[in-house]
Structures are given as C-alpha cells and as structure tokens.
Design an enzyme around this catalytic site. Structure first.
Site, PDB file in Angstrom:
ATOM      1  N   SER A  57       0.810  -1.215   0.000  1.00 30.07           N
ATOM      2  CA  SER A  57       0.000   0.000   0.000  1.00 30.07           C
ATOM      3  C   SER A  57       0.845   1.267   0.000  1.00 30.07           C
ATOM      4  CB  SER A  57      -0.949   0.007   1.202  1.00 30.07           C
ATOM      5  OG  SER A  57      -0.221   0.099   2.394  1.00 30.07           O
ATOM      6  N   LYS A  91       0.029   4.680   6.498  1.00 33.95           N
ATOM      7  CA  LYS A  91      -0.448   5.556   5.409  1.00 33.95           C
ATOM      8  C   LYS A  91       0.015   6.994   5.627  1.00 33.95           C
ATOM      9  CE  LYS A  91      -3.385   2.753   3.133  1.00 33.95           C
ATOM     10  NZ  LYS A  91      -3.272   1.627   4.035  1.00 33.95           N
TER      11      LYS A  91
END
EC number: 3.4.21.88
Lengths: 208, 208
Positions: free
Chosen positions: A126, A164
């Site tokens: 990710s 993230k």
DNA sequence: TTTTTATGTTCTCTTTATGTTCTCATTTTA
DNA sequence: TAAAATGAGAACATAAAGAGAACATAAAAA
C-alpha cells in the site's frame, strides 16, 4: 529522572516478566512474598522509585488496589537501553500481527528519533510508491498525533492497523496510500487513533 | 589525559567486549571475578584510571550501582567493530563522490552480508521505482561479479559510477535503471567493472 | 451505621554491598 | 639497580537494602 539502582531494576524486570501471573494487580504483600522479602516497608521504597521513574503506577488512582505497569513501560524502558523492540507486522486492513515474544533489533541512531521507537515489518504494497515495500522494516516513533503529510501507523475503529500518509482537517481524517491502485480512505477523527510516526526504514536484499 | 598502561587497556577492552554479558552494570566485585582478580582495591586503581581517561563512568552519578562505558567509548567501539565505512555518495553518471574522511555507520547485521561491506549515500532518482530514493543509504557488499537481476555498483569506463540493475550476456552488459524516464545503457563487458552488490538499504524520515 | 481488615505510607534501626584509601609484596620494565 | 606497574588484602565510609513498628485510610464486614 534519576537512574535506577540494581535492586530497583531487578524488581521492575520481575514485574515486567511476571505481571501476567498475578490474577489481580499485585499488592505490596503479594510482591513481598513473590520476591522473598519480609518487609512491606522496604519494598515500598523500591516501588516508589519505580513510580517516580514512570515505569509503574497505582492501579487506579491512589486507591489501594495494587500496582500495574504503566502503558508501554516495558517498551519505553527497552527503548532507553539498547535496541528497539520488534513488535510485529503491519498490513493494511488488519490489526498489527503481534509477536508472542518481542525481540530486539539494533537500529542505527540515524534511523530513530530521540523519543521511544519500535520496529514493525511491512506487509503489502500500500505504500510502494513511497518506496516502502513488502518485507521492509519501519522504525516508528511512538506518538499519538501527527502533522499532515507524515506517514503514520493508524488504528482504525480500534481494529485495523495501517501505514499511510495522513491529512487531517476539521471533521475528517484522510489516510492516503502510496499506491495508485488503492484509494484514499476518509474517516471521522474519532475513528482514527494515531499510534506512531514513520522515522526510519530498512530493507534487506538478501534471500531469506 | 595520560596514556593507559597495558593492564588498563586490557581491562578496558574486556569491558568493551563483554559489557553486554553483564545483566546489570558490573560492580568491582563482579569484575574482579570475571577478570580472575582477588582484590577489589587493585582493580579500583585501574578503574579509576579508565574513568580519568573518560572511557568509563559510574553508572549513576557517584552511587554504588556499577560502572558503564561512556557514550564516547561506545561510539568509538561501534565505529571500529560493528560499523561499516561510509565512503561517499553515488550518483548515476559520475564517479563516486568520496569523502575526505571516511567515517563509520553502525549497521544492523540484518542489512549486511557476511562479506566485507561499505555504505554509500544515493544521489538522484535513477532507482526510484525500486524504492531507492535520493538520500537513502545503501549497504554494498564488496564483490567484483554479479548475478543477473542484482542491483550493483558499477564503474563504467573507469570513470562513472552508478547503481543499477545488471543483466549480463555474452558480449554485452545491460545496466538498467528503475526509472521509466531513463534508458537502459548497453556496454561491452570490458567497460564495466562491478564494485559491489546491494544488500541493504536505510532511509531516515527526519528533517535534517 | 460501626467495626474490622487490608493496604499503602512513613519512620527508625540494622545489616549488607559497594566503592575508596591505604600498606605492603611481587613482577615487569627501563 | 631503580622505577613503574601490578596485585593482595586490610580498614574504612557510605549507599543500598531489609526488618519491623506505627499509622492513615480505603475496602469489606458486621
């Protein structure tokens, strides 16, 4: 914070390693027995020192219900001493996969901050466009807030942990992957709990 | 600071090499036993000399809680023993920008191989799609051959040094960037001298 | 409620551990 | 041979640790 004496360290380590064995937060008398001491008063001196050092605390305010380790006391303590605790793997969309036995990884000062840090191994892609690949180790500074644009370890709805980019604005929090195949997730601030900030990264190219 | 005697140096080296083995900062009595000495008083003379020399210090002020290596001594030790030489910066298309004074970076065993290694800092984006960014540190195993697909430090025409994927076939050598804006370079084998193989990588996210 | 018990706190005193300072003998080195 | 280095060991000062009494108060029991 003054340095611990040898006995104080011993007692702290005993607590750290045996805390789960007590059905309830141990009282001074119980600890005396476990440690083979005869005097509550003597033990109290050591316990006070550990409380001053921020390693343990009374279980609930000042009430008489035993003592417990402070949150992350073990981690912080280890962090001041040597290597960083390697606590598990983080994959987007799942809780951090914690290890049964935390072990310690030596990490160059270059890759840490001066705050307590720990190490996670990354699972998944990710963040691959940020150069963070599956299998990389990341050094995380333990902190519960972030500046926009930082890469954070965030716990979502008390369940999923993820690595993230973060962007916070009034009323919403964006968690932005560095992978164009994935989409930015939008949450309410109360859904997102920041657990740390990325400060360093390591990769090994050797086959395992 | 006066010169150490032979015995003082011996004792310091013992401490340096065995410090981790002590569960707690060692006391004079423990050190006596470890060193096979019978007299605390004798050892004390040496320890005092080492303290004067700034190599060790009482663990906690002047209190009776053992001794430890000074931060300086630990750094020096790390530099000689566990660290790798940081030799300079590598940018595609230029010679390695060597440092006047090589210094040493501690590197986790995880990121090295068991062969001699050194550290370079990356300049430029030629490997960015492999997650190697400008400013990253790379750990290079010193070696003069490579397997196809490995990332190598290659010296071209005895002049330019570069970090690239390598593909070797009879009569030609391909050096392949991980950046779609750049093109693969094709050389004759005698133009390309392999200087090492990428085995580890580190990145710091702190502002400098 | 009142009483009792459990738990933490504070204190003094004693013992033990640890570092420090000596003297003296022996070994090594210049 | 003289000086320096090393080591043993005694004696001492003090920090650290432990025992135990006394007390305050929260929790539990009557």
């Amino acid at each position: 914070m003054t340095e611990l004496t040898r006995r104080q360290r011993q007692i702290f380590e005993f607590l750290r390693d045996n805390y789960e064995r007590f059905a309830y937060p141990p009282t001074l008398d119980e600890l005396c027995e476990s440690l083979g001491m005869a005097s509550r008063g003597s033990l109290h001196k050591h316990i006070s020192a550990l409380i001053d050092a921020g390693l343990i605390e009374p279980f609930s305010g000042s009430k008489q219900t035993g003592i417990r380790l402070t949150a992350q006391a073990q981690r912080d303590y280890a962090a001041c001493e040597h290597a960083l605790p390697y606590v598990g793997k983080i994959a987007a969309g799942k809780p951090i996969e914690a290890l049964a036995d935390v072990h310690y990884l030596p990490v160059p000062a270059l890759l840490k901050s001066d705050k307590p840090c720990y190490v996670l191994q990354v699972k998944g892609d990710s963040m691959k466009e940020a150069g963070i690949f599956d299998g990389d180790w990341v050094v995380i500074e333990q902190r519960d807030y972030a500046r926009n644009g930082e890469i954070v370890v965030a716990l979502i709805d008390n369940h999923e942990a993820t690595l993230k980019y973060i962007e916070q604005s009034p009323g919403k929090v964006l968690l932005i992957p560095a992978n164009s195949a994935m989409t930015t997730q939008i949450y309410a601030p109360e859904q997102v709990q920041i657990q740390g900030i990325l400060v360093g990264q390591m990769r090994s190219y050797r086959a395992h």
